[in-house]
Design a protein around this motif. Structure first.
Motif, mmCIF file in Angstrom:
data_model
loop_
_atom_site.group_PDB
_atom_site.id
_atom_site.type_symbol
_atom_site.label_atom_id
_atom_site.label_comp_id
_atom_site.label_asym_id
_atom_site.label_seq_id
_atom_site.Cartn_x
_atom_site.Cartn_y
_atom_site.Cartn_z
ATOM 1 N N ASP A 1 4.824 -1.128 5.493
ATOM 2 C CA ASP A 1 3.951 -1.991 6.519
ATOM 3 C C ASP A 1 3.819 -2.242 7.692
ATOM 4 N N ALA A 2 3.160 -3.176 8.692
ATOM 5 C CA ALA A 2 3.656 -3.774 9.983
ATOM 6 C C ALA A 2 5.309 -4.651 10.691
ATOM 7 N N MET B 1 -4.356 -2.529 14.908
ATOM 8 C CA MET B 1 -5.257 -2.293 14.562
ATOM 9 C C MET B 1 -5.829 -1.922 15.000
ATOM 10 N N SER C 1 -0.663 -7.518 13.118
ATOM 11 C CA SER C 1 -1.598 -6.151 12.259
ATOM 12 C C SER C 1 -3.170 -6.041 13.101
ATOM 13 N N SER D 1 -0.179 -12.547 4.030
ATOM 14 C CA SER D 1 -1.228 -12.379 4.444
ATOM 15 C C SER D 1 -2.217 -12.137 3.240
ATOM 16 N N ARG E 1 -7.109 -7.226 -2.096
ATOM 17 C CA ARG E 1 -6.170 -5.743 -2.878
ATOM 18 C C ARG E 1 -5.909 -6.618 -3.915
ATOM 19 N N ALA F 1 0.975 -1.132 -0.001
ATOM 20 C CA ALA F 1 0.082 0.376 0.235
ATOM 21 C C ALA F 1 1.263 1.635 0.157
ATOM 22 N N ARG G 1 -10.524 -16.346 10.459
ATOM 23 C CA ARG G 1 -10.900 -16.030 9.378
ATOM 24 C C ARG G 1 -10.919 -17.379 8.313
ATOM 25 N N LYS H 1 -2.105 3.516 3.705
ATOM 26 C CA LYS H 1 -2.497 2.064 4.207
ATOM 27 C C LYS H 1 -4.063 2.254 4.591
ATOM 28 N N TYR H 2 -4.533 1.351 4.999
ATOM 29 C CA TYR H 2 -5.617 0.650 5.303
ATOM 30 C C TYR H 2 -4.759 0.640 7.089
ATOM 31 N N TRP H 3 -4.973 1.347 8.180
ATOM 32 C CA TRP H 3 -4.872 1.122 9.083
ATOM 33 C C TRP H 3 -6.453 1.198 9.887
ATOM 34 N N SER I 1 -8.002 -11.599 5.104
ATOM 35 C CA SER I 1 -7.392 -10.807 5.114
ATOM 36 C C SER I 1 -7.477 -9.350 4.668
ATOM 37 N N GLY I 2 -7.579 -8.416 5.420
ATOM 38 C CA GLY I 2 -8.373 -7.582 4.720
ATOM 39 C C GLY I 2 -7.468 -6.881 3.596
ATOM 40 N N SER I 3 -6.295 -6.296 3.404
ATOM 41 C CA SER I 3 -5.627 -6.535 2.618
ATOM 42 C C SER I 3 -5.017 -7.396 1.096
ATOM 43 N N MET J 1 1.268 6.197 9.088
ATOM 44 C CA MET J 1 0.450 5.178 10.253
ATOM 45 C C MET J 1 1.422 4.816 11.023
#
Ligand code: PMV
Length: 336
Positions: free
Chosen positions: A290-291, A200, A196, A112, A146, A13, A72, A16-18, A141-143, A248
Motif C-alpha cells: 500500500d502507501a 493520489m 495517500s 485509517s 471496504r 487491496a 474528514r 488498488k484504489y488510487w 477514508s476511501g478504503s 500502483m
C-alpha cells in the motif's frame, strides 16, 4: 452518558484504489477489490461516549489527543448528527472518541481504513442508526468502506456525481476460501512520508500513466480478479495482485515530483517472492504494497511454513529490517 466500543479490521487491496474523481465525497477513479483481515492480528478498537456534560467533542488516537477539526472526521460526525437529529436526543450531546490500533499507525498498513470503519460502526450503534454505513466510512477514508464487510469485497466506483452508486459488495465470504492466509511484513513502523490523499492528488494532476491504468487496465483486471476469487484460482489471483501493486507504485513514480513509498527492503522482498515462485515452478506467494514500504503477502496455508522459513533465512529479524510477521486470514467484519 452513553458508551459504545467496536473493533474493526483492516483490509488489504489486491486491486488498488488510487485516485479520486471527487475529493469531498471521496469517489474513486476505478473499482477496487480487497480482503478483510483477521481482527485479532490487526485491528482498530474505538470507544465513543456521548454525554450532556461534555463541553466539546474530543478525540484521542493511541492515547494522544488529536485535532477534532480534521475535515474528514467532521464530515463523518456531521452525517451522523444529521441522521440522528430527529430520532435521538443523544444527537445533541458532545462526544468523546478514543481509538487505538494494535499495529503501526499511518505506516501504509491500512490503519485509517480500520479506524474509520470502526468509528462509523461505533457511532451507528451509539445513535441507533440502521442501514448502510459504508458511505459514511468512505468520506472518512476511501478504503475504509471496504472494511465494513468481511471476506473479499469489491468497491464499485460508480458514475453518479452524488456518489450514490459508489457502493461496496461482498464477492465471497471469508469461508469461501478458508485456505487463504496473509503475512504482514513490517519493514518500517514509521509514518509514511506522503499521505495517500496527497499522493493520489499528485498522481491525478501529473501522471499520464494513471489515465492508461484506469481506462485500459483496471476494468479487465477487476473482472479477472473476481473470477479468480470465485474459482479459487490462486495463480491468476496472485499474478494480478502483484501486477496491480506494481502498477500502483508505477503511477506514483510517474507523478511529479515522484511519490516513493517502497524502500530497498521492499524491492528485495519483491525479488525474493519472484525467485521463490520460479524455484518452485509455480506461483505460490503474492506480494502487495500500500502507501508505504511494508509488504502484505497472500499465500495458501499449506505454503506458509516453507515460505516463513525462506523469509527467516534471507531476512533474519534485525533492527531496521523485517521486524515482525503477522499471520492473518480473511474474516467477517466489524464486531460491536
Ligand atoms: O483510504 P486511503 O485514503 O488511505 O487510501 C489508501 C489506498 C491504498 O491503501 C494505497 C490502496 C487501497 O485500495 O487500499
Amino acid at each position: 452518558m452513553s458508551t459504545v466500543t467496536c473493533v474493526a479490521p483492516v483490509n488489504i487491496a489486491v486491486v488498488k484504489y488510487w485516485g479520486k474523481r471527487d475529493e469531498t465525497l471521496i469517489l474513486p477513479v476505478n473499482d477496487s477489490i480487497s480482503a478483510t483481515l483477521d481482527t485479532e492480528q490487526q485491528c482498530a478498537k474505538t470507544t465513543v461516549m456521548a454525554s450532556p456534560n461534555f463541553k466539546e467533542d474530543c478525540i484521542w488516537l493511541n492515547g494522544q489527543k488529536e485535532d477534532i477539526r480534521n475535515p474528514r472526521l467532521q464530515n463523518c460526525l456531521a452525517e451522523f448528527r444529521k441522521r440522528a437529529g430527529n430520532i435521538s436526543h443523544i444527537g445533541q450531546w458532545k462526544i468523546h472518541i478514543c481509538s487505538e490500533n494494535n499495529f503501526p499507525t499511518a505506516a501504509g498498513l491500512a490503519s485509517s481504513a480500520a479506524g474509520y470503519a470502526c468509528l462509523v460502526a461505533a457511532l451507528a450503534k451509539l445513535y441507533n442508526i440502521e442501514g448502510d454505513i459504508s458511505s459514511i466510512a468512505r468520506v472518512g477514508s476511501g478504503s475504509a468502506c471496504r472494511s465494513v464487510l468481511g471476506g473479499f469485497v469489491k468497491w464499485c466506483m460508480g458514475s453518479l456525481s452524488d456518489g450514490t452508486d459508489s457502493i461496496i459488495k461482498q464477492i465471497v465470504p471469508a469461508t469461501h476460501w478458508p485456505e487463504m492466509r496473509v503475512l504482514i511484513l513490517v519493514v518500517d513502523k514509521g509514518k509514511k512520508k506522503v499521505p495517500s490523499s496527497i499522493g493520489m492528488k499528485r498522481t491525478m494532476e501529473t501522471s499520464d500513466l494513471i489515465k492508461h491504468r484506469i481506462k485500459h487496465v483496471v476494468p479487465d483486471r477487476v473482472n479477472k480478479m473476481e473470477q479468480a476469487i470465485i474459482k479459487k484460482d490462486f495463480k491468476t489471483f496472485a499474478e494480478h495482485t502483484m501486477k496491480d501493486s506494481n502498477q500502483m507504485h508505477a503511477v506514483c513514480l510517474d507523478s511529479y515530483p515522484p511519490v516513493i513509498y517502497m524502500n530497498e527492503i521492499s524491492y528485495a522482498l519483491i525479488d525474493l517472492v519472484h525467485l521463490y515462485n520460479e524455484a518452485v515452478n509455480d506461483t505460490k506467494v503474492a506480494y502487495t504494497f500500500d502507501a508505504g514500504p511494508n509488504a502484505t503477502l497472500y499465500l495458501l496455508e499449506e505454503n506458509v511454513p516453507e515460505f516463513v522459513g525462506v523469509l527467516d533465512y534471507f531476512f533474519p529479524p534485525l533492527e531496521n529490517t523485517l521486524v515482525e510477521y503477522r499471520k492473518g486470514l480473511p474474516i467477517e467484519a466489524v464486531t460491536p
